[in-house]
Write a protein that holds these residues in place. Sequence first.
Motif, PDB file in Angstrom:
ATOM      1  N   ASP A  64       0.730  -1.195   0.462  1.00  0.00           N
ATOM      2  CA  ASP A  64       0.277  -0.654  -0.362  1.00  0.00           C
ATOM      3  C   ASP A  64       1.208   1.083  -0.035  1.00  0.00           C
ATOM      4  N   HIS A  65       1.327   1.706  -1.343  1.00  0.00           N
ATOM      5  CA  HIS A  65       2.224   2.980  -0.969  1.00  0.00           C
ATOM      6  C   HIS A  65       1.793   4.495  -0.308  1.00  0.00           C
ATOM      7  N   ASP A  66       0.911   3.994  -0.602  1.00  0.00           N
ATOM      8  CA  ASP A  66       0.017   5.405   0.077  1.00  0.00           C
ATOM      9  C   ASP A  66       0.646   5.705   1.321  1.00  0.00           C
ATOM     10  N   GLN A  67       0.199   3.831   1.914  1.00  0.00           N
ATOM     11  CA  GLN A  67       0.231   4.339   3.550  1.00  0.00           C
ATOM     12  C   GLN A  67       1.313   3.764   3.989  1.00  0.00           C
ATOM     13  N   VAL A  68       3.025   3.990   3.168  1.00  0.00           N
ATOM     14  CA  VAL A  68       4.416   3.447   3.488  1.00  0.00           C
ATOM     15  C   VAL A  68       4.513   5.136   3.292  1.00  0.00           C
ATOM     16  N   ILE A 114       8.580  -3.196  -6.303  1.00  0.00           N
ATOM     17  CA  ILE A 114       8.161  -2.018  -6.042  1.00  0.00           C
ATOM     18  C   ILE A 114       8.127  -1.283  -4.869  1.00  0.00           C
ATOM     19  N   ALA A 115       7.427  -1.752  -3.657  1.00  0.00           N
ATOM     20  CA  ALA A 115       7.419  -1.914  -2.920  1.00  0.00           C
ATOM     21  C   ALA A 115       8.543  -0.817  -2.000  1.00  0.00           C
ATOM     22  N   ALA A 116       9.837  -1.659  -1.872  1.00  0.00           N
ATOM     23  CA  ALA A 116      11.104  -1.290  -1.482  1.00  0.00           C
ATOM     24  C   ALA A 116      10.997  -0.029  -2.655  1.00  0.00           C
ATOM     25  N   LEU A 117      10.903   0.149  -3.993  1.00  0.00           N
ATOM     26  CA  LEU A 117      11.198   2.015  -4.262  1.00  0.00           C
ATOM     27  C   LEU A 117      10.436   2.710  -2.950  1.00  0.00           C
ATOM     28  N   ALA A 118       9.481   2.606  -3.404  1.00  0.00           N
ATOM     29  CA  ALA A 118       8.230   3.620  -2.522  1.00  0.00           C
ATOM     30  C   ALA A 118       9.124   3.366  -1.186  1.00  0.00           C
ATOM     31  N   THR A 153      12.879 -15.127  -9.398  1.00  0.00           N
ATOM     32  CA  THR A 153      12.373 -13.393  -9.353  1.00  0.00           C
ATOM     33  C   THR A 153      12.217 -13.412  -8.287  1.00  0.00           C
ATOM     34  N   TYR A 154      12.597 -14.426  -6.862  1.00  0.00           N
ATOM     35  CA  TYR A 154      13.411 -13.259  -6.213  1.00  0.00           C
ATOM     36  C   TYR A 154      14.513 -13.138  -5.734  1.00  0.00           C
ATOM     37  N   ALA A 155      15.367 -13.676  -6.915  1.00  0.00           N
ATOM     38  CA  ALA A 155      16.975 -12.625  -7.098  1.00  0.00           C
ATOM     39  C   ALA A 155      16.787 -11.885  -7.467  1.00  0.00           C
ATOM     40  N   ALA A 156      16.017 -11.942  -8.877  1.00  0.00           N
ATOM     41  CA  ALA A 156      16.066 -10.460 -10.062  1.00  0.00           C
ATOM     42  C   ALA A 156      15.549  -8.857  -9.234  1.00  0.00           C
ATOM     43  N   THR A 157      14.103  -9.486  -7.721  1.00  0.00           N
ATOM     44  CA  THR A 157      14.120  -8.284  -7.510  1.00  0.00           C
ATOM     45  C   THR A 157      15.154  -7.795  -6.661  1.00  0.00           C
ATOM     46  N   LYS A 158      15.736  -9.146  -5.890  1.00  0.00           N
ATOM     47  CA  LYS A 158      17.212  -7.884  -4.938  1.00  0.00           C
ATOM     48  C   LYS A 158      18.294  -7.436  -5.836  1.00  0.00           C
ATOM     49  N   ALA A 159      18.891  -8.502  -7.173  1.00  0.00           N
ATOM     50  CA  ALA A 159      19.058  -6.836  -7.770  1.00  0.00           C
ATOM     51  C   ALA A 159      18.771  -5.918  -7.999  1.00  0.00           C
ATOM     52  N   GLY A 160      17.531  -6.169  -8.380  1.00  0.00           N
ATOM     53  CA  GLY A 160      16.707  -4.573  -8.838  1.00  0.00           C
ATOM     54  C   GLY A 160      17.084  -3.636  -7.820  1.00  0.00           C
ATOM     55  N   ILE A 161      16.902  -4.309  -6.515  1.00  0.00           N
ATOM     56  CA  ILE A 161      16.529  -3.376  -5.167  1.00  0.00           C
ATOM     57  C   ILE A 161      18.332  -2.364  -5.214  1.00  0.00           C
ATOM     58  N   ALA A 162      18.947  -3.231  -5.485  1.00  0.00           N
ATOM     59  CA  ALA A 162      21.061  -2.907  -5.508  1.00  0.00           C
ATOM     60  C   ALA A 162      20.134  -2.281  -6.008  1.00  0.00           C
ATOM     61  N   MET A 163      20.630  -2.284  -7.342  1.00  0.00           N
ATOM     62  CA  MET A 163      20.209  -1.003  -8.463  1.00  0.00           C
ATOM     63  C   MET A 163      20.349   0.529  -7.942  1.00  0.00           C
TER      64      MET A 163
END
Length: 252
Positions: A64-68, A114-118, A153-163
């Motif tokens: 819930d990005h608004d809640q973040v 996406i939630a980590a980006l928020a 998918t998990y590994a890809a998301t963790k690579a993405g947030i590292a970038m």
Amino acid sequence: MRKNVLITGASSGLGAGMARILAAKGHHLALTARRVDRLEALRDELLAAHPGIEVVVHELDVNDHDQVFAVFKQAITDLGGLDRVIVNAGLGKGGRIGTGKFHANKETAETNFIAALAQCEAAMEHFYERKAGHLVVISSMSAMRGMPSSMTTYAATKAGIAMIAEGIRSDLIGRKGLDIKVTTLYPGYIASEMNEGVQQETRMMVDTETGCRALVKKIEAEVVDAAVPGWPWAPIGQVMKHAPLGVVRRLV
């Protein structure tokens, strides 16, 4: 000292473990997670053990990005500002691509990326305003390479947030007057709810407290990035980056 610390995903596992260690060191904490009953129990435990600190808790579904943004702002008000944010909330669901597990993979992608980006956005808005702060992103050793089966998918998301963290770090280069640091941590096998399916007898698995102490040590040193624990994960990380894919898939 970065006194006031917000941790997402703090109701169990690494989040709760880091909270216990930081509380013992005298930090004031804002703890968030979906399971508010666990947060309240953890808050009561920490305040009983360390009566000189402040601990506030907020129910938060990071999807819930608004809640973040709302919860981060409330935590800022509660503690009079945040000095450090640990982006820890994550999900480990998934299946081999092409086996009908799209929705589980999608949920992991949305939560871990996406939630980590928020969370990064909300933290950095505050840090830029204060001209100070420390953003900590919890990635994973699996981010070193593409991973097979349920870990893809998990590994890809963790690579993405590292970038994303590295991009934020790049934005800070040469900007005078800012005391803002960005740390990316790559945990190996640390016992937690998320990896309870991993064979616990593996010699590479450490208990939650040992792993969390290693994480907090790197956080307080404000390193750019680190594999945690350093042994054996720092050398394994180098192997993972350069070894043939057939070798890498046997390491996980």
